[in-house]
Design a protein around this motif. Sequence first.
Motif, short mmCIF file in Angstrom:
data_model
loop_
_atom_site.label_atom_id
_atom_site.label_comp_id
_atom_site.label_asym_id
_atom_site.label_seq_id
_atom_site.Cartn_x
_atom_site.Cartn_y
_atom_site.Cartn_z
N LYS B 191 37.40 39.23 49.81
CA LYS B 191 36.33 38.32 50.24
C LYS B 191 36.33 37.04 49.39
O LYS B 191 36.15 35.94 49.91
N ILE B 192 36.55 37.18 48.09
CA ILE B 192 36.51 36.01 47.19
C ILE B 192 37.70 35.09 47.46
O ILE B 192 37.56 33.87 47.51
N ARG B 193 38.87 35.69 47.69
CA ARG B 193 40.05 34.85 47.95
C ARG B 193 39.90 34.11 49.29
O ARG B 193 40.42 33.00 49.46
N ALA B 194 39.13 34.71 50.20
CA ALA B 194 38.87 34.03 51.48
C ALA B 194 38.00 32.79 51.26
O ALA B 194 37.92 31.91 52.12
N MET B 195 37.36 32.71 50.08
CA MET B 195 36.55 31.53 49.75
C MET B 195 37.40 30.38 49.23
O MET B 195 36.88 29.28 49.01
N GLY B 196 38.68 30.64 48.95
CA GLY B 196 39.54 29.55 48.51
C GLY B 196 40.66 29.89 47.54
O GLY B 196 41.83 29.58 47.81
N PRO B 197 40.34 30.53 46.39
CA PRO B 197 41.37 30.70 45.36
C PRO B 197 42.55 31.57 45.85
O PRO B 197 42.34 32.70 46.27
N LYS B 198 43.77 31.02 45.76
CA LYS B 198 44.96 31.79 46.16
C LYS B 198 45.17 32.95 45.20
O LYS B 198 45.67 33.99 45.57
N ILE B 199 44.80 32.70 43.94
CA ILE B 199 44.99 33.70 42.90
C ILE B 199 43.63 34.10 42.34
O ILE B 199 42.79 33.24 42.06
N LEU B 200 43.40 35.41 42.21
CA LEU B 200 42.15 35.90 41.62
C LEU B 200 42.49 36.87 40.51
O LEU B 200 43.31 37.78 40.68
N ILE B 201 41.86 36.64 39.35
CA ILE B 201 42.01 37.58 38.24
C ILE B 201 40.64 38.15 37.93
O ILE B 201 39.68 37.42 37.70
N ILE B 202 40.55 39.48 37.96
CA ILE B 202 39.31 40.18 37.64
C ILE B 202 39.47 40.86 36.29
O ILE B 202 40.32 41.73 36.11
N LYS B 203 38.64 40.43 35.33
CA LYS B 203 38.66 40.99 33.98
C LYS B 203 37.74 42.21 33.94
O LYS B 203 36.63 42.16 34.44
N LYS B 204 38.25 43.32 33.34
CA LYS B 204 37.48 44.57 33.32
C LYS B 204 37.24 45.08 31.90
O LYS B 204 37.02 46.28 31.70
N GLY B 205 37.28 44.17 30.93
CA GLY B 205 36.99 44.57 29.55
C GLY B 205 37.93 45.66 29.07
O GLY B 205 39.15 45.50 29.12
N GLU B 206 37.37 46.78 28.61
CA GLU B 206 38.19 47.86 28.04
C GLU B 206 39.15 48.47 29.05
O GLU B 206 40.06 49.22 28.69
N HIS B 207 38.93 48.15 30.35
CA HIS B 207 39.81 48.70 31.40
C HIS B 207 40.90 47.73 31.83
O HIS B 207 41.63 47.99 32.79
N GLY B 208 41.02 46.58 31.15
CA GLY B 208 42.11 45.67 31.45
C GLY B 208 41.76 44.63 32.50
O GLY B 208 40.63 44.16 32.56
N ALA B 209 42.72 44.29 33.33
CA ALA B 209 42.52 43.24 34.32
C ALA B 209 43.36 43.50 35.56
O ALA B 209 44.38 44.19 35.51
#
Lengths: 309, 309
Positions: B191-209
């Motif tokens: 859904k977020i990439r449909a808003m524009g950004p070709k690349i999305l990085i989600i940071k998850k703290g102790e669980h990485g990215a």
Amino acid sequence: MSLLAVGTVAFDQIETPFGKRDRALGGSATYLTLAARFMADDINLVAVVGNDFPEEFVEVLRSRHINLDGLERRSDQKTFAWGGRYHYDLNNRDTLFTDLNVLSEFNPTLPAHYTNSRIVCLGNLDPSVQASVMDQADNPDLVLCDTMNFWIENTPDALRSLLGRIDCLVINDSEAREMADDPNLIVAARKIRAMGPKILIIKKGEHGALMFAGETVFSVPAYPLEDIQDPTGAGDAFMGGFAGYLSGCSEINLDALKHALVYGSVVASFTVEKFGPEGLYELSRPQIMQRIDAFRDLTTIPLDAIPNV
Amino acid sequence: MSLLAVGTVAFDQIETPFGKRDRALGGSATYLTLAARFMADDINLVAVVGNDFPEEFVEVLRSRHINLDGLERRSDQKTFAWGGRYHYDLNNRDTLFTDLNVLSEFNPTLPAHYTNSRIVCLGNLDPSVQASVMDQADNPDLVLCDTMNFWIENTPDALRSLLGRIDCLVINDSEAREMADDPNLIVAARKIRAMGPKILIIKKGEHGALMFAGETVFSVPAYPLEDIQDPTGAGDAFMGGFAGYLSGCSEINLDALKHALVYGSVVASFTVEKFGPEGLYELSRPQIMQRIDAFRDLTTIPLDAIPNV
């Protein structure tokens, strides 16, 4: 290698945002064995059911070549039943009811041909029941054990003495933090392994799993799924897939353990795509192998060196 | 490649279970540039400070070859200051105070020699300020953007129009779920990439990215650390390391993006081992390269095929 799995065979009532099941086939031994069958050639189930357990559920397991000589039937009691309702994010659930029934007096005796099983999977049960199964097993190559907060809080001594006897503990992150009384999972892992298990696997749900073995820490993500129907049994399917994979290996070394962790994650990912154990019914090895390749794409750091500018 | 980083340069008051700092050097632009410097040869910082900002903090950045021509000094106001207290598990924190001061009127004008920076890092700021920096940049190769719940909730339209102009959004998992209004991170990413950004990085703290690029999903764990002193700035250091790595690449392709994600995770892991940005002060490239090798051990699935028994 032969694999023994002791746990529950149950009626599950499941409610998720995506549907509902009443008196569905459930229980840790159900998921453990259905998940292990893809690699294990000889799967011995140990559990108890009551006089209300339908033959069609027995057939689900028997038709998938799971040995049921260790499935005790109690004519005087009902089958263990559990009900749970998942929150909208599927990461939390409320237990609606837990009817122990036959489980309250479960004291399994292993059939003679079970005792030499090479891999023993102790599904989440009273630690004293898990210990009695170990007492009857004839020097297995690997003993894996699951537990839960209830036993950590209510039978700490029995659990502690069991931890000194097993090879691999498989628990989730909240259980690990509670068992070690430390919020840092890496510290918690060190403290828990000091209690006995050489190998520790911490399940983190949507965040995958961590394995600690020797000096090695190995991480696998969860397979990215847009459509998760029901998380019930995912942890047991993971453990069953992990143990089942190892039972298909000629040697249990670090590479085998890493492969097994990926294998367990893959089998668990198919489980949550359908309700209850339904995702495991028709699952095929080619489907599993294909998703293992997808795991490599998901995690492999490109091999060409990172330039040290 | 030259890199431009706009964000805050601040006084941070930090309280964790392991210590306390008062009026420490902080701010997103501080962490972004200090983390990027290991690969970027030309780092242009854009931020504003007040009449109370000490020369020793300026020297921390200048001595590490960060271009400060874009660091505006306001003689009539105080420096932006933030205070936070972390809970015992370090995964949650309470904001004690936020004194915007100079930040309330921050409207940066890029120095002429900044405008052709090839990579632009928009640190967490009012989306209208982030947009004005983009307006002044001369067709950069890559624009990365961070944001936070405050802007998602209070300036949704400005944020939406910005998302249509950037290449890569870097946010944490709770922000992703909120922005997409979906608890499933994989659905949220779509859904977020449909808003524009070709690349999305989600940071998850102790669980990485997690990184989403094209049809690819790439996962990196957090580096396993027993001793985490202070998570402040870890997300900015991650983004700075990611962007800094790419600025050192001749071509920004999928392999480079994967390497950059590992690189950012490594730089972030050094950041949390000390208070504030102290972990970045003396960090060396050999230390980074060594931990990158450790990341390979942590994630690499052994190459020999999993037997399809």
